[in-house]
Design a protein around this motif. Structure first.
Motif, PDB file in Angstrom:
ATOM      1  N   GLY A 118       0.858  -1.167   0.000  1.00 52.43           N
ATOM      2  CA  GLY A 118       0.000   0.000   0.000  1.00 52.43           C
ATOM      3  C   GLY A 118       0.901   1.224   0.000  1.00 52.43           C
ATOM      4  N   PHE A 119       0.307   2.391   0.172  1.00 55.63           N
ATOM      5  CA  PHE A 119       1.084   3.627   0.148  1.00 55.63           C
ATOM      6  C   PHE A 119       0.939   4.350   1.483  1.00 55.63           C
ATOM      7  CE2 PHE A 119      -0.251   2.812  -4.258  1.00 55.63           C
ATOM      8  CZ  PHE A 119       1.002   2.609  -4.817  1.00 55.63           C
ATOM      9  N   VAL A 120       2.061   4.767   2.047  1.00 54.38           N
ATOM     10  CA  VAL A 120       2.071   5.468   3.327  1.00 54.38           C
ATOM     11  C   VAL A 120       2.762   6.805   3.141  1.00 54.38           C
ATOM     12  CG1 VAL A 120       2.795   5.418   5.738  1.00 54.38           C
ATOM     13  CG2 VAL A 120       2.159   3.284   4.581  1.00 54.38           C
ATOM     14  N   CYS A 121       2.071   7.872   3.502  1.00 50.19           N
ATOM     15  CA  CYS A 121       2.647   9.207   3.388  1.00 50.19           C
ATOM     16  C   CYS A 121       3.773   9.358   4.416  1.00 50.19           C
ATOM     17  CB  CYS A 121       1.574  10.263   3.617  1.00 50.19           C
ATOM     18  SG  CYS A 121       2.213  11.952   3.592  1.00 50.19           S
ATOM     19  N   GLY A 122       4.934   9.786   3.964  1.00 51.31           N
ATOM     20  CA  GLY A 122       6.076   9.933   4.849  1.00 51.31           C
ATOM     21  C   GLY A 122       6.016  11.162   5.722  1.00 51.31           C
ATOM     22  N   TYR A 123       5.038  12.022   5.512  1.00 46.08           N
ATOM     23  CA  TYR A 123       4.941  13.261   6.289  1.00 46.08           C
ATOM     24  C   TYR A 123       4.184  13.057   7.601  1.00 46.08           C
ATOM     25  CZ  TYR A 123       4.759  18.427   6.582  1.00 46.08           C
ATOM     26  OH  TYR A 123       4.910  19.739   6.948  1.00 46.08           O
ATOM     27  N   HIS A 124       2.980  12.458   7.525  1.00 48.31           N
ATOM     28  CA  HIS A 124       2.180  12.245   8.734  1.00 48.31           C
ATOM     29  C   HIS A 124       1.622  10.833   8.858  1.00 48.31           C
ATOM     30  CE1 HIS A 124       1.914  16.690   8.157  1.00 48.31           C
ATOM     31  NE2 HIS A 124       2.212  16.658   9.444  1.00 48.31           N
ATOM     32  N   GLY A 125       2.051   9.929   7.970  1.00 56.67           N
ATOM     33  CA  GLY A 125       1.717   8.532   8.155  1.00 56.67           C
ATOM     34  C   GLY A 125       0.351   8.085   7.686  1.00 56.67           C
ATOM     35  N   TRP A 126      -0.374   8.894   6.936  1.00 54.69           N
ATOM     36  CA  TRP A 126      -1.654   8.413   6.407  1.00 54.69           C
ATOM     37  C   TRP A 126      -1.384   7.242   5.457  1.00 54.69           C
ATOM     38  CZ3 TRP A 126      -6.150  12.238   5.240  1.00 54.69           C
ATOM     39  CH2 TRP A 126      -6.399  13.024   6.374  1.00 54.69           C
ATOM     40  N   SER A 127      -2.243   6.196   5.531  1.00 58.03           N
ATOM     41  CA  SER A 127      -1.996   4.960   4.782  1.00 58.03           C
ATOM     42  C   SER A 127      -3.150   4.659   3.833  1.00 58.03           C
ATOM     43  CB  SER A 127      -1.829   3.787   5.760  1.00 58.03           C
ATOM     44  OG  SER A 127      -0.734   4.034   6.622  1.00 58.03           O
ATOM     45  N   TYR A 128      -2.788   4.164   2.655  1.00 55.79           N
ATOM     46  CA  TYR A 128      -3.759   3.887   1.594  1.00 55.79           C
ATOM     47  C   TYR A 128      -3.519   2.494   1.019  1.00 55.79           C
ATOM     48  CZ  TYR A 128      -4.079   9.024   1.650  1.00 55.79           C
ATOM     49  OH  TYR A 128      -4.227  10.333   2.023  1.00 55.79           O
ATOM     50  N   THR A 129      -4.585   1.865   0.533  1.00 55.66           N
ATOM     51  CA  THR A 129      -4.457   0.579  -0.149  1.00 55.66           C
ATOM     52  C   THR A 129      -3.971   0.802  -1.578  1.00 55.66           C
ATOM     53  OG1 THR A 129      -6.696   0.576  -1.086  1.00 55.66           O
ATOM     54  CG2 THR A 129      -6.444  -0.273   1.166  1.00 55.66           C
ATOM     55  N   LEU A 130      -3.678  -0.291  -2.273  1.00 53.71           N
ATOM     56  CA  LEU A 130      -3.298  -0.208  -3.674  1.00 53.71           C
ATOM     57  C   LEU A 130      -4.458   0.247  -4.554  1.00 53.71           C
ATOM     58  CD1 LEU A 130      -1.208  -3.491  -3.927  1.00 53.71           C
ATOM     59  CD2 LEU A 130      -0.311  -1.154  -3.855  1.00 53.71           C
ATOM     60  N   ASP A 131      -5.673   0.254  -3.996  1.00 59.43           N
ATOM     61  CA  ASP A 131      -6.836   0.801  -4.696  1.00 59.43           C
ATOM     62  C   ASP A 131      -7.101   2.244  -4.316  1.00 59.43           C
ATOM     63  OD1 ASP A 131      -7.905  -1.431  -6.298  1.00 59.43           O
ATOM     64  OD2 ASP A 131      -8.055  -2.416  -4.352  1.00 59.43           O
ATOM     65  N   GLY A 132      -6.200   2.830  -3.527  1.00 61.86           N
ATOM     66  CA  GLY A 132      -6.311   4.237  -3.185  1.00 61.86           C
ATOM     67  C   GLY A 132      -7.188   4.563  -2.001  1.00 61.86           C
ATOM     68  N   LYS A 133      -7.717   3.552  -1.297  1.00 60.49           N
ATOM     69  CA  LYS A 133      -8.604   3.822  -0.162  1.00 60.49           C
ATOM     70  C   LYS A 133      -7.790   4.155   1.086  1.00 60.49           C
ATOM     71  CE  LYS A 133     -12.325   0.848  -1.849  1.00 60.49           C
ATOM     72  NZ  LYS A 133     -13.156  -0.356  -1.577  1.00 60.49           N
ATOM     73  N   LEU A 134      -8.215   5.172   1.789  1.00 61.69           N
ATOM     74  CA  LEU A 134      -7.560   5.557   3.041  1.00 61.69           C
ATOM     75  C   LEU A 134      -7.925   4.544   4.118  1.00 61.69           C
ATOM     76  CD1 LEU A 134      -5.917   7.666   4.672  1.00 61.69           C
ATOM     77  CD2 LEU A 134      -8.082   8.873   5.076  1.00 61.69           C
ATOM     78  N   THR A 135      -6.907   3.941   4.764  1.00 64.47           N
ATOM     79  CA  THR A 135      -7.164   2.895   5.753  1.00 64.47           C
ATOM     80  C   THR A 135      -6.699   3.251   7.152  1.00 64.47           C
ATOM     81  OG1 THR A 135      -5.045   1.841   5.220  1.00 64.47           O
ATOM     82  CG2 THR A 135      -6.993   1.067   4.029  1.00 64.47           C
ATOM     83  N   ALA A 136      -5.810   4.208   7.291  1.00 63.84           N
ATOM     84  CA  ALA A 136      -5.299   4.542   8.621  1.00 63.84           C
ATOM     85  C   ALA A 136      -4.877   6.000   8.671  1.00 63.84           C
ATOM     86  CB  ALA A 136      -4.112   3.646   8.975  1.00 63.84           C
ATOM     87  N   VAL A 137      -5.248   6.645   9.780  1.00 68.64           N
ATOM     88  CA  VAL A 137      -4.890   8.042  10.036  1.00 68.64           C
ATOM     89  C   VAL A 137      -4.305   8.134  11.433  1.00 68.64           C
ATOM     90  CG1 VAL A 137      -5.801  10.383  10.347  1.00 68.64           C
ATOM     91  CG2 VAL A 137      -6.673   8.946   8.483  1.00 68.64           C
ATOM     92  N   ARG A 138      -3.134   8.676  11.561  1.00 61.58           N
ATOM     93  CA  ARG A 138      -2.510   8.820  12.869  1.00 61.58           C
ATOM     94  C   ARG A 138      -3.333   9.804  13.732  1.00 61.58           C
ATOM     95  NH1 ARG A 138       3.174  10.914  12.079  1.00 61.58           N
ATOM     96  NH2 ARG A 138       3.457   8.802  11.247  1.00 61.58           N
ATOM     97  N   ASP A 139      -3.545   9.422  14.994  1.00 63.34           N
ATOM     98  CA  ASP A 139      -4.297  10.246  15.947  1.00 63.34           C
ATOM     99  C   ASP A 139      -5.656  10.674  15.398  1.00 63.34           C
ATOM    100  OD1 ASP A 139      -2.127  10.042  17.641  1.00 63.34           O
ATOM    101  OD2 ASP A 139      -1.248  11.946  16.998  1.00 63.34           O
ATOM    102  N   LYS A 140      -6.376   9.671  14.919  1.00 64.46           N
ATOM    103  CA  LYS A 140      -7.684   9.952  14.337  1.00 64.46           C
ATOM    104  C   LYS A 140      -8.623  10.620  15.339  1.00 64.46           C
ATOM    105  CE  LYS A 140     -11.562   7.623  12.046  1.00 64.46           C
ATOM    106  NZ  LYS A 140     -12.158   6.322  11.681  1.00 64.46           N
TER     107      LYS A 140
END
Length: 408
Positions: A118-140
């Motif tokens: 999947g894809f994880v933003c290196g700035y604040h750690g938001w994570s996405y699947t290979l289909d582009g869906k947001l799956t995790a947000v730090r300190d939601k």
């Protein structure tokens, strides 16, 4: 006289070449082509409209499926002017997304290619699947009424032409296969879905992109630029052209000797389904606006021309081939690629000086001849995509080739 408008079906290609070789002038009824205004290569407002209404809404080649050969593999392309991730998801589908995290716009990937679950933003750690869906947000817990389902990556239209990946930033664009129209049936013989990626490299040239595009839409220059290479075996006076709707076109130039075979390809694997005409002639397909493909039985070079500024162009040159093993390539490939690059450099060599010249007061416009009609066809389509009423009058081209476009 051969009726070139009605008689452009593939089965008549050889007869059309005979006609072109023997004609004494343009065919009856062919219109005088008005000059292409020089301001189309230099005027800031026209170039802005060109980018907004054509480049940002066109089907553009992004890469080959070998670059995303298994789920989780991805590559980054910036050629369209914005960074776009092309990946293969877990279901095996090829997808494309803007390389832009939906939090604060940071990039999801910083390398040119890789593999990931999947894809994880290196700035604040938001994570996405290979289909582009947001799956995790730090300190939601610190987001108020936050709906993750509304924060997926922004998808880019992505469709395949065999093993070739095309993208389009216009979500309302016509499907790719419909877009290329009558060309699609002709391309089936090349089994593009089975061809492997052999090589890809890029070159940057100081000129407006149309300077180079124009050069690859005609063979009028062979006897000046390619004296010791291509002109030795191609008969430019017998060249035929097919103009299709949407600005697409095909050019076919016969060999000087019907039995001529490139000695640098003897013994290489061939595309088994290729038909006689492209096997024995130099045929070049153009998918509007910037994709050039001159197929041969033993391999297919593909070229793209990308504007990376109003007076700078990136040329991407790639090769596809049947039965290619990247771990054990055919021994003729290094020489073949070297010969191809030599010819390509011949085409690129004058471009910066041409750009200088057409920016001078001495250049007002281009008077094109019958052999150069693909160039005029390309420019007509550009105005249609911009909108005929939006093109500044000083940069406009007259629409005169409608009767010479083959629609089926």
């Amino acid at each position: 006289m051969l009726d070139l408008v009605a008689d452009q079906r593939p089965e008549n290609d050889f007869a059309r070449m005979d006609y072109e070789r023997d004609r004494k002038g343009p065919p009856e009824g062919f219109p005088k082509l008005p000059d292409i205004p020089g301001t189309r290569y230099t005027d800031a407002e026209f170039l802005r409209l060109e980018k907004e209404m054509m480049w940002d809404k066109a089907w553009l080649y992004a890469g080959h499926t070998d670059q995303v050969s298994k789920p989780g593999s991805w590559f980054l392309t910036r050629n369209s002017g914005v960074p776009i991730i092309v990946t293969r998801n877990l279901a095996g589908e090829v997808k494309a997304f803007y390389n832009t995290c939906q939090h604060r716009g940071a990039p999801l990937v910083t390398e040119d290619a890789g593999e990931a679950r999947g894809f994880v933003c290196g700035y604040h750690g938001w994570s996405y699947t290979l289909d582009g869906k947001l799956t995790a947000v730090r300190d939601k817990r610190d987001f108020v009424e936050f709906d993750m389902s509304c924060r997926s990556l922004v998808q880019v239209r992505c469709e395949l032409l065999g093993s070739l990946i095309f993208i389009n930033r216009d979500s309302d664009a016509q499907p790719l296969m419909e877009h290329i129209g009558p060309m699609a049936a002709q391309l089936e013989q090349f089994e593009l879905d089975k061809l492997r990626l052999v090589d890809s490299r890029s070159y940057e040239v100081d000129c407006n992109v149309k300077v180079l595009l124009d050069a690859f839409l005609e063979v009028y220059h062979l006897k000046s630029i390619h004296i010791n290479t291509v002109d030795r075996f191609l008969d430019h006076r017998s060249m035929i052209v097919t103009l299709w709707p949407g600005g697409h076109s095909r050019m076919a130039t016969p060999n000087r000797r019907p039995d001529w075979v490139d000695p640098g390809t003897v013994g290489m694997p061939e595309i088994p389904s290729i038909t006689e005409f492209p096997a024995k002639n130099n045929v070049s397909y153009q998918i509007y606006p910037n994709f050039i493909m001159p197929p041969a039985p033993t391999g297919i070079p593909i070229l793209q021309f990308w504007p990376i500024g109003t007076r700078r162009t990136r040329v991407v040159s790639s090769w596809l081939a049947p039965d290619h093993d990247p771990e054990n390539p055919h021994p003729l490939w290094p020489t073949r690629l070297s010969n191809w690059e030599r010819i390509l450099y011949e085409d690129l060599q004058y471009a910066p000086q041409i750009q200088e010249s057409l920016e001078s007061p001495g250049f007002k416009g281009m008077p094109l001849n019958y052999q150069e009609r693909r160039i005029y066809h390309w420019h007509e389509e550009l105005d249609r995509r911009i909108g005929l009423n939006r093109v500044p009058e000083h940069a406009r081209v007259e629409q005169v080739l409608g009767d010479w476009v083959q629609r089926d």
